[in-house]
Design a protein around this motif. Sequence first.
Motif, mmCIF file in Angstrom:
data_model
loop_
_atom_site.group_PDB
_atom_site.id
_atom_site.type_symbol
_atom_site.label_atom_id
_atom_site.label_comp_id
_atom_site.label_asym_id
_atom_site.label_seq_id
_atom_site.Cartn_x
_atom_site.Cartn_y
_atom_site.Cartn_z
ATOM 1 N N ALA A 135 0.837 -1.207 0.000
ATOM 2 C CA ALA A 135 0.000 0.000 0.000
ATOM 3 C C ALA A 135 0.869 1.253 0.000
ATOM 4 C CB ALA A 135 -0.935 -0.005 1.203
ATOM 5 N N CYS A 136 1.939 1.239 0.817
ATOM 6 C CA CYS A 136 2.867 2.390 0.859
ATOM 7 C C CYS A 136 3.504 2.594 -0.512
ATOM 8 C CB CYS A 136 3.994 2.166 1.866
ATOM 9 S SG CYS A 136 3.470 2.012 3.552
ATOM 10 N N LEU A 137 3.957 1.484 -1.102
ATOM 11 C CA LEU A 137 4.642 1.568 -2.391
ATOM 12 C C LEU A 137 3.696 2.072 -3.481
ATOM 13 C CD1 LEU A 137 7.203 0.988 -4.041
ATOM 14 C CD2 LEU A 137 6.400 -1.344 -4.352
ATOM 15 N N TYR A 138 2.450 1.557 -3.503
ATOM 16 C CA TYR A 138 1.491 2.011 -4.513
ATOM 17 C C TYR A 138 1.230 3.504 -4.373
ATOM 18 C CZ TYR A 138 0.456 -2.915 -5.481
ATOM 19 O OH TYR A 138 0.549 -4.238 -5.827
ATOM 20 N N GLY A 139 1.128 3.971 -3.134
ATOM 21 C CA GLY A 139 0.881 5.396 -2.908
ATOM 22 C C GLY A 139 1.946 6.259 -3.539
ATOM 23 N N ILE A 140 3.219 5.958 -3.279
ATOM 24 C CA ILE A 140 4.263 6.825 -3.835
ATOM 25 C C ILE A 140 4.420 6.631 -5.340
ATOM 26 C CG2 ILE A 140 5.591 7.393 -1.768
ATOM 27 C CD1 ILE A 140 7.428 5.147 -2.292
ATOM 28 N N CYS A 141 4.157 5.409 -5.829
ATOM 29 C CA CYS A 141 4.241 5.205 -7.282
ATOM 30 C C CYS A 141 3.160 6.016 -7.994
ATOM 31 C CB CYS A 141 4.099 3.726 -7.638
ATOM 32 S SG CYS A 141 5.571 2.781 -7.243
ATOM 33 N N GLU A 142 1.955 6.028 -7.427
ATOM 34 C CA GLU A 142 0.885 6.800 -8.062
ATOM 35 C C GLU A 142 1.216 8.294 -8.029
ATOM 36 O OE1 GLU A 142 -3.086 5.856 -6.875
ATOM 37 O OE2 GLU A 142 -3.947 7.351 -8.203
ATOM 38 N N ALA A 143 1.740 8.754 -6.894
ATOM 39 C CA ALA A 143 2.120 10.170 -6.786
ATOM 40 C C ALA A 143 3.162 10.510 -7.841
ATOM 41 C CB ALA A 143 2.644 10.476 -5.394
ATOM 42 N N ALA A 144 4.118 9.604 -8.050
ATOM 43 C CA ALA A 144 5.191 9.856 -9.015
ATOM 44 C C ALA A 144 4.656 9.846 -10.448
ATOM 45 C CB ALA A 144 6.292 8.812 -8.851
ATOM 46 N N ILE A 145 3.771 8.893 -10.751
ATOM 47 C CA ILE A 145 3.196 8.802 -12.099
ATOM 48 C C ILE A 145 2.426 10.080 -12.435
ATOM 49 C CG2 ILE A 145 1.425 7.622 -13.481
ATOM 50 C CD1 ILE A 145 2.374 5.007 -12.016
#
Lengths: 306, 106
Positions: free
Chosen positions: A187-197
């Motif tokens: 969940a943490c990783l998805y959050g920052i990946c979405e923010a970056a995308i």
Amino acid sequence: MEPILPPLKPIPIKDRISVLFVEKGQLDVLDGAFVLVDKNGVRTHIPVGGVACLMLEPGTRVSHAAAVLASRVGCLLVWVGEAGVRLYSAGQPGGARADRLLYQARLALDDAARLKVVRKMYTLRFKEEPPAKRSVEQLRGIEGARVRKMYDLIARQYRVSWKSRKYDSSEWGSGDIPNRCLSSATACLYGICEAAILAAGYAPAVGFIHTGKPQSFVYDIADIFKFETVVPVAFRIASRHPAQPERDVRLACRDMFRQTRLLHRIIPTIEEVLAAGEISIPKAHEEAVEVAIPNKEELGDAGHRG
Amino acid sequence: MLVIVVENAPPRLRGRLAVWLLEIRAGVYVGKYSRRIREMIWKQVQTGIDEGNAVIVWSTNTEAGFDFETLGPNRRIPLELDGVKLVSFLPLPASQESLEVEDEKM
């Protein structure tokens, strides 16, 4: 007359801290600052401008002014359920860059280009070229077997008893401890990946390996980093029989993100993966109306609205 | 980098801090020292702070890039959120604020 402060601008994702989880309280704006106010009136300032994504757990309320401020500084707000089961997200509107969206869409629609992008994703992920002359479908099959083997291997390394990756997204606490740790970490990783995308100006829904979900591209990008970052962290925490698995996992993920300089790497990796498709970013068509007010050079990433 | 801010500190402590650090504003001290020296200086603050309060900030290898510690009574209390330290600001005691709060709720 009082001096007026210059308008707020987003700063690049790489200069921020990764995630902050908040629970219980009212998110509001006081004197221009983003604050969490609890029921006793205790105010906690949250430096939203310096956070890539803010995870709102059950028990939080967000005022209109707070959502506006988060969006101005490009902080992704993600409403998460218990243990990071996503409910909804906003606060950093995507789709700011038509050229990037068209580029991403062209890569995803062109079979040859998509295969190149997918191959590049696997190369980065497994640190070796996937076998030649395979379709996306075949590569996905190879990947599935490999992922199961990696879970087994890492579980054995940390002496965790592991059956399979199984979880019920509707009911938290149903899975075993390793699965719960993994859900929390991803969940943490998805959050920052979405923010970056979003910050890079791409669309989270247009995936290459994953399709059909609002976060398909997020899963594609997160998978590249998953086994080097959050999976070992989750198994390491699970092996200690933690009293508070979520908290321990988040703390350890934060350390891992810092050690691997993940926020510095995500956007360049996205660009690298897409560049493998060997299509250039489309130019504006000739009859397009020119921009009346030229875009200013900003401090933030390309997809930030500023 | 190391910053110490003291409020309501006795003059002898302020003089002592000025031995190692630069007082760039009233009660605001800066310097750059190793961990051992930092702990030695903070010990001196702990011993000499009396009724006052103090905070020490130093750059370190956390995700935020710094860490801090506080001493003595203050309305600002450190709050740890899964590895990131923030600060909570306590409201005034009920006796002083109750009237204002009641007005706001109307």
